[in-house]
Each structure stands twice: as C-alpha cells, then as structure tokens.
Design a protein around this motif. Sequence first.
Motif, mmCIF file in Angstrom:
data_model
loop_
_atom_site.group_PDB
_atom_site.id
_atom_site.type_symbol
_atom_site.label_atom_id
_atom_site.label_comp_id
_atom_site.label_asym_id
_atom_site.label_seq_id
_atom_site.Cartn_x
_atom_site.Cartn_y
_atom_site.Cartn_z
ATOM 1 N N ARG A 35 0.818 -1.212 0.000
ATOM 2 C CA ARG A 35 0.000 0.000 0.000
ATOM 3 C C ARG A 35 0.852 1.263 0.000
ATOM 4 O O ARG A 35 0.490 2.267 -0.612
ATOM 5 N N LYS A 36 2.012 1.206 0.674
ATOM 6 C CA LYS A 36 2.878 2.389 0.733
ATOM 7 C C LYS A 36 3.446 2.756 -0.638
ATOM 8 O O LYS A 36 3.893 3.886 -0.857
ATOM 9 N N ASP A 37 3.427 1.797 -1.565
ATOM 10 C CA ASP A 37 3.962 2.041 -2.906
ATOM 11 C C ASP A 37 2.868 2.366 -3.922
ATOM 12 O O ASP A 37 3.132 2.448 -5.121
ATOM 13 N N ALA A 38 1.641 2.531 -3.427
ATOM 14 C CA ALA A 38 0.508 2.730 -4.337
ATOM 15 C C ALA A 38 -0.020 4.157 -4.300
ATOM 16 O O ALA A 38 -0.006 4.820 -3.260
ATOM 17 N N GLU A 39 -0.456 4.616 -5.446
ATOM 18 C CA GLU A 39 -1.193 5.872 -5.547
ATOM 19 C C GLU A 39 -2.649 5.499 -5.786
ATOM 20 O O GLU A 39 -2.967 4.809 -6.760
ATOM 21 N N ILE A 40 -3.531 5.942 -4.904
ATOM 22 C CA ILE A 40 -4.925 5.505 -4.936
ATOM 23 C C ILE A 40 -5.855 6.709 -5.017
ATOM 24 O O ILE A 40 -5.693 7.685 -4.285
ATOM 25 N N LYS A 41 -6.823 6.611 -5.918
ATOM 26 C CA LYS A 41 -7.845 7.641 -6.040
ATOM 27 C C LYS A 41 -9.212 6.966 -5.962
ATOM 28 O O LYS A 41 -9.501 6.055 -6.732
ATOM 29 N N ILE A 42 -10.024 7.388 -5.012
ATOM 30 C CA ILE A 42 -11.360 6.811 -4.860
ATOM 31 C C ILE A 42 -12.308 7.510 -5.832
ATOM 32 O O ILE A 42 -12.529 8.719 -5.746
ATOM 33 N N LEU A 43 -12.840 6.755 -6.776
ATOM 34 C CA LEU A 43 -13.750 7.309 -7.774
ATOM 35 C C LEU A 43 -15.202 7.242 -7.318
ATOM 36 O O LEU A 43 -16.006 8.096 -7.667
ATOM 37 N N ASP A 44 -15.531 6.194 -6.560
ATOM 38 C CA ASP A 44 -16.896 6.035 -6.061
ATOM 39 C C ASP A 44 -16.848 5.141 -4.826
ATOM 40 O O ASP A 44 -16.276 4.052 -4.878
ATOM 41 N N GLU A 45 -17.407 5.604 -3.731
ATOM 42 C CA GLU A 45 -17.388 4.814 -2.500
ATOM 43 C C GLU A 45 -18.409 3.685 -2.519
ATOM 44 O O GLU A 45 -18.389 2.812 -1.657
ATOM 45 N N GLY A 46 -19.302 3.686 -3.519
ATOM 46 C CA GLY A 46 -20.299 2.636 -3.634
ATOM 47 C C GLY A 46 -21.400 2.794 -2.602
ATOM 48 O O GLY A 46 -21.360 3.674 -1.745
ATOM 49 N N LYS A 47 -22.388 1.924 -2.702
ATOM 50 C CA LYS A 47 -23.470 1.943 -1.714
ATOM 51 C C LYS A 47 -24.033 0.535 -1.575
ATOM 52 O O LYS A 47 -24.007 -0.268 -2.505
ATOM 53 N N SER A 48 -24.533 0.248 -0.390
ATOM 54 C CA SER A 48 -25.002 -1.107 -0.102
ATOM 55 C C SER A 48 -26.392 -1.374 -0.647
ATOM 56 O O SER A 48 -26.766 -2.510 -0.901
#
Length: 233
Positions: A35-48
């Motif tokens: 995870r420390k080597d990753a660049e992460i962008k949340i596009l959609d948190e989703g829904k249940s």
Amino acid sequence: MDIMGAQYMKNEIEVTGKTVDEAIENGLKKLNIDRKDAEIKILDEGKSGLFGLMGSTPALIKISSKKEGSLSDSDVEEKNSFDISDEQKSAVEIVSKILHLSGFDAEVSVSNTLLGACINVSCKDSAILIGGQGQTMDALEYIVKLILSKKVGKGVKISLNIDKYLEKRNEKIIKKAKELEEKVKATGEAISLKMPSNERKIIHMALRDSEYVETISEGEGEERKLIISPKKA
C-alpha cells in the motif's frame, strides 16, 4: 501466432470491490505492490442498497504504482512499456463507469497489441457481458467507441476484451485462415470473403508469411472484401 498476446506494462488500473478497502486490496494484489507504494484515487465509495441487496453498487478506485516497472505476477515475463494516451485513459474510464453503474464488479486495464489498443476487463460475471458469440461484448465495444469518439472529436480504434474472449475468438479465425490457405493451395483458385475489418486484419496477419498465398482487401465500406489468392511465382 499470438496476435492478441500483448507486451505491455500497466501504468494504472481501475478496480472495484464491495467496499473501498476491498477494492484497494484487489488492486494491490493485481499490481503486486504494498500500500505504501501505491497511488490511490477513490472514484466512487459505492453503496449497499436496500437491505444490502437492491440498488447496490460496488466501490470504484483507480490505483497505480509509485515504482516504475512494477508488474503483477500474471503478466508475461518479457514486456515493452508504453505510455497510456489520454484517449486510452478515457476509454478505461468509460468502460469502468458503464460496468460500475450496471453493478458489475470488474477490473479494467489497457494494453497495446498488434491490433492496437485493447481495453481488458476481468469480471466474475463475464458470461453475461460477453453474450452469445461475443455479441454483447461487441455491442458494448461499439457504445464505448461512440462515446469516446464524441469526447475526443474523431474516430477511435480500440477493442474490448472480456476475460480473454478475444484470444479464443481469434484462434478460431486463425484456424479458418489456415484452412482457407490449404484450399487455395489445393485448387489454385482465389477465394473472396466479406467479413468485419478486424477479422480481415487477423487473416492478413496470419497469412502474411505464407509460402503459397497472398491476401488483399478490395472494395469500400460494407462491400469491402478479403481476397486470398495463390502467390505469384
């Protein structure tokens, strides 16, 4: 001939999961990074959705490696890196969004092949997306091309490959090409066939080194044909 065998390096991928954490975990495993080597962008948190069932959508993230040349274990050993163009990034985003809004938990990436840019989709429900004889996949590819063409203001050449279905279909086309080669060789007569442009291209490539036949395409638009004829001495 491995026409669809892509030699490429993944720059970034879009991944889904039931939750953001699950999507991130899926992405880390696919890229084989921490995870420390990753660049992460949340596009959609989703829904249940209602009771966790109706109307639910998966979380969607974009993940890439901070390390140059980081590759997943599933990639082939020898690769040539390529820069993902804005057009290819847009194609990945369009496919990801369509599948995400349709409720499919899928991973989408892009690769370069001998036939051009290819949008690769990995999905548990791949049979639904592929459809009979690949018709649903072809329809989805057509829609993606329309959206992308309108966005970039020009025609685009991309292919959609769901769970490596294209490899299976192309193997059948190559087998057919070899059978036609044998027929032309045996009869000494040319064969003319009407077929989609992507299939013509595969047959051209499959027979380009043939000792016995040569291929050309003639005509315009829907009337364009593939001609396989005996090679001139």
